[in-house]
Design an enzyme around this catalytic site. Structure first.
Site, PDB file in Angstrom:
ATOM      1  N   LYS A 100      -8.914 -13.483 -12.166  1.00 20.56           N
ATOM      2  CA  LYS A 100      -9.339 -14.377 -11.067  1.00 20.56           C
ATOM      3  C   LYS A 100     -10.833 -14.282 -10.752  1.00 20.56           C
ATOM      4  O   LYS A 100     -11.450 -15.253 -10.337  1.00 20.56           O
ATOM      5  CB  LYS A 100      -8.529 -14.093  -9.801  1.00 20.56           C
ATOM      6  N   GLU A 124      -3.110 -19.639 -15.431  1.00 24.07           N
ATOM      7  CA  GLU A 124      -1.961 -19.596 -14.517  1.00 24.07           C
ATOM      8  C   GLU A 124      -1.842 -18.243 -13.811  1.00 24.07           C
ATOM      9  O   GLU A 124      -1.523 -18.173 -12.616  1.00 24.07           O
ATOM     10  CB  GLU A 124      -0.671 -19.887 -15.296  1.00 24.07           C
ATOM     11  N   GLY A 182       1.036   3.876  -5.754  1.00 25.82           N
ATOM     12  CA  GLY A 182       0.428   3.025  -6.781  1.00 25.82           C
ATOM     13  C   GLY A 182       0.411   1.543  -6.420  1.00 25.82           C
ATOM     14  O   GLY A 182       0.100   0.702  -7.258  1.00 25.82           O
ATOM     15  N   GLU A 185      -5.009   0.278  -4.854  1.00 23.02           N
ATOM     16  CA  GLU A 185      -5.999   0.959  -5.695  1.00 23.02           C
ATOM     17  C   GLU A 185      -6.619   2.127  -4.925  1.00 23.02           C
ATOM     18  O   GLU A 185      -6.625   2.123  -3.694  1.00 23.02           O
ATOM     19  CB  GLU A 185      -7.142  -0.022  -6.030  1.00 23.02           C
ATOM     20  N   LYS A 200      -8.855 -16.145  -5.100  1.00 22.11           N
ATOM     21  CA  LYS A 200      -7.675 -16.947  -5.435  1.00 22.11           C
ATOM     22  C   LYS A 200      -7.671 -18.274  -4.663  1.00 22.11           C
ATOM     23  O   LYS A 200      -7.350 -19.321  -5.236  1.00 22.11           O
ATOM     24  CB  LYS A 200      -6.407 -16.138  -5.152  1.00 22.11           C
ATOM     25  N   GLY A 297       1.927  -7.282 -10.865  1.00 20.94           N
ATOM     26  CA  GLY A 297       2.868  -6.501 -11.671  1.00 20.94           C
ATOM     27  C   GLY A 297       2.770  -6.904 -13.124  1.00 20.94           C
ATOM     28  O   GLY A 297       2.523  -8.070 -13.451  1.00 20.94           O
TER      29      GLY A 297
HETATM   30  N1  HSE Z   1      -4.573  -6.526  -6.295  1.00 17.35           N
HETATM   31  C1  HSE Z   1      -3.889  -7.753  -6.458  1.00 17.35           C
HETATM   32  C2  HSE Z   1      -2.787  -7.871  -5.388  1.00 17.35           C
HETATM   33  C3  HSE Z   1      -3.306  -7.838  -7.832  1.00 17.35           C
HETATM   34  O1  HSE Z   1      -2.525  -6.876  -4.691  1.00 17.35           O
HETATM   35  O2  HSE Z   1      -2.235  -8.929  -5.194  1.00 17.35           O
HETATM   36  C4  HSE Z   1      -2.953  -9.216  -8.300  1.00 17.35           C
HETATM   37  O3  HSE Z   1      -4.046 -10.072  -8.349  1.00 17.35           O
END
Ligand code: HSE
Length: 400
Positions: A100, A124, A182, A185, A200, A297
Site C-alpha cells: 500500500k 487488490e 504478534g 509491530e 489505504k 494475515g
Molecule cells: N498493519 C496492517 C494492519 C497490516 O494492521 O491492518 C495490513 O495492511
C-alpha cells in the site's frame, strides 16, 4: 504455462507460493494455464525450504528472463520495490502487489507504465488484505457515482480498540499485549498513528475520484489518546469507538480523513471487531454496500495477490482498465466539513459549555466531569468553541 516470480519471501510472499501450490487444481482452469513459480527474490537463503532452489538474489535474473510474465511484489516499502516494479513493467511483465505504501505513493505512474507496455499493475491486496474491494471498485461498482467510503482499514488498531471496549483496558496495556501476541509491530507507529489507514483510504479515494488523492493531504489522527473512560462514555451512548478512514463527496468538494470516531450500534461497521476490516461504500444508485473480511494475515493477503496473478494470466498482452489519473485531486479543507462531536468537560466548565454549545444531554460516567454530543457543526466552528473552553478534556468525532 505462465511463469511467475515472487519478490520478497516474507509473510505475504511465502503465502503467495503456498496459495499457488495448495489451490493449483482450482487455479489452473481459472487462469487458463498453469501458473508456475520460477523465481523467488530475497536477500536471504532458505536452506531446507521446498523452494530453496528457486531463490535468487539478483533481480536482473527475473527482469532479463523473457519467460517471466507476472511478478508478485510482496516486499513492502517504497524502495527498492518502486524501481523493481517500474523495471518489470517496462519489460512488459505484469506486477501484482500488496504494497500500500508504494501504491499510495506511485500508483498512477505505475498504472500508466503498465498501459504503455500492454501489461497490468494490480493491487487488490494493498487495501483490506484479502477483502475484495479494489476489483469491486473497478468493475462491479463502475455504474455508480460513489458518494462516500467509510472503512475500518487497519487490523492492529481494530484489535486494540475492540479489546479496550470489551475489557475496559487502557491503550498502552492492550498495545503491549498485542505486541506480545504478534498482532502489533514492535514499532507500532504506522498503525496506531493512522498512517497505514491513511495510505489505504488515499488509494480508495483515488479510485473513487479517478484522480490522485495524495495521502499527504489527508488529515490523519491515530488512536493513542483514546482511553478506557472514553469507552465508558461510548457505552452509555450505545456507541463504540473505531478508527475510521473516510472519503466523502460533500457536493462542494471531497473530504478525506482518518480519525477515531464514535459510531452507533445500529451501523454495520459497529460489529466489525478484532483484526477484521470492512469497507462501507455508498453509491448513488446502489445505496449502501459493505465488504468485510480479514484485512491482514499471510494467506488472506496472499489469496488477493494470487487472484491478481490469475487476472494477469487471463489478460496477457491486454491492460485491464483502472481509472486513476496522475492529476492531483485537490481536497476540500477538512476544517470546513461538518459533523457532531462528543466532548468531555471538567465539571467547572459546565456553564461555559452550555453557553458555547447550547442545550445538550449530559452523560456522566466518572466523577468530576461530564460528556455530551454537540449539534452538527464544522470542524472550524468546533475548534473555535473548544478554544474558549479550557475545561474541555477531549473530543471524539461522531460519524454515525
Ligand atoms: N498493519 C496492517 C494492519 C497490516 O494492521 O491492518 C495490513 O495492511
Amino acid at each position: 504455462m505462465v511463469q511467475v516470480a515472487v519478490l520478497g519471501y516474507g509473510t505475504v510472499g511465502s503465502g503467495v507460493v503456498e496459495v499457488l501450490e495448495e489451490n493449483k487444481a482450482k487455479i489452473t482452469p481459472r487462469a487458463g494455464e498453469e501458473l508456475n513459480v520460477k523465481y523467488i527474490l530475497d536477500l536471504r537463503d532458505f536452506p531446507g525450504d521446498p523452494y530453496e532452489n528457486k531463490v535468487v538474489h539478483d533481480v536482473n535474473v527475473i527482469l532479463e528472463d523473457p519467460e517471466v510474465q507476472v511478478v508478485c511484489e510482496t516486499m513492502g516499502g517504497v524502495e527498492p520495490a518502486f524501481t523493481f516494479s517500474k523495471k518489470a513493467l517496462m519489460a512488459g511483465k505484469s506486477v501484482c502487489t500488496s504494497n500500500k505504501e508504494l501504491v499510495a505513493a506511485h500508483g498512477p505512474e505505475l498504472l500508466k507504465l503498465a498501459k504503455e507496455n500492454k501489461c497490468n499493475y494490480l493491487f487488490e491486496a494493498s487495501v483490506g488484505g484479502g477483502i475484495p474491494i479494489i476489483r469491486p471498485m473497478n468493475s462491479a461498482l463502475t455504474a455508480e457515482k460513489i458518494e462516500s467510503i467509510h472503512g475500518i482499514l487497519n487490523g492492529t488498531t481494530n484489535y486494540i480498540l475492540t479489546k479496550m471496549d470489551k475489557e475496559g483496558a487502557d491503550f498502552e496495556e492492550v498495545l503491549k499485549e498485542a505486541q506480545e501476541k504478534g498482532y502489533a509491530e514492535r514499532n507500532p507507529e504506522a498503525d496506531v498513528e493512522g498512517y497505514d489507514a491513511c495510505r489505504k483510504i488515499a488509494i480508495l479515494s483515488s479510485l473513487m475520484t479517478g484522480k490522485s488523492v495524495k495521502y499527504e493531504d489527508i488529515y490523519t489522527e491515530g488512536i493513542t489518546k483514546i482511553t478506557s473512560v472514553d469507552f465508558k462514555y461510548a457505552k452509555a451512548l450505545n456507541k463504540s469507538i473505531k478508527l475510521l478512514a473516510m472519503s466523502k463527496d460533500e457536493g462542494d468538494g471531497y473530504v478525506a480523513m482518518v480519525s477515531p470516531c464514535m459510531i452507533s450500534q445500529e451501523h454495520p461497521l459497529f460489529c466489525v471487531s478484532d483484526v477484521f476490516n470492512a469497507v462501507f461504500v455508498h453509491g448513488n444508485m446502489l445505496g449502501d454496500s459493505m465488504y468485510y473480511g480479514r484485512g491482514a494475515g499471510k494467506l488472506a493477503t496472499a489469496s488477493a495477490v494470487v487472484a491478481d496473478v490469475i487476472d494477469c494470466a487471463r489478460h496477457l498482452g491486454k491492460t485491464v482498465t483502472c481509472l486513476w489519473d496522475e492529476e492531483v485531486m485537490e481536497l476540500k479543507d477538512y476544517m470546513d466539513s461538518a459533523k457532531k462531536f462528543f466532548v468531555r468537560v471538567n465539571n467547572e466548565g459546565m456553564d461555559k459549555a452550555a453557553e458555547l454549545f447550547g442545550t445538550f444531554e449530559k452523560v456522566e460516567v466518572v466523577d468530576g466531569e461530564f460528556g455530551f454530543v454537540t449539534e452538527v457543526m464544522t470542524e472550524r466552528e468546533f475548534a473555535a468553541k473548544a478554544e474558549k473552553l479550557p475545561e474541555m478534556i477531549s473530543r471524539i468525532r461522531v460519524e454515525f
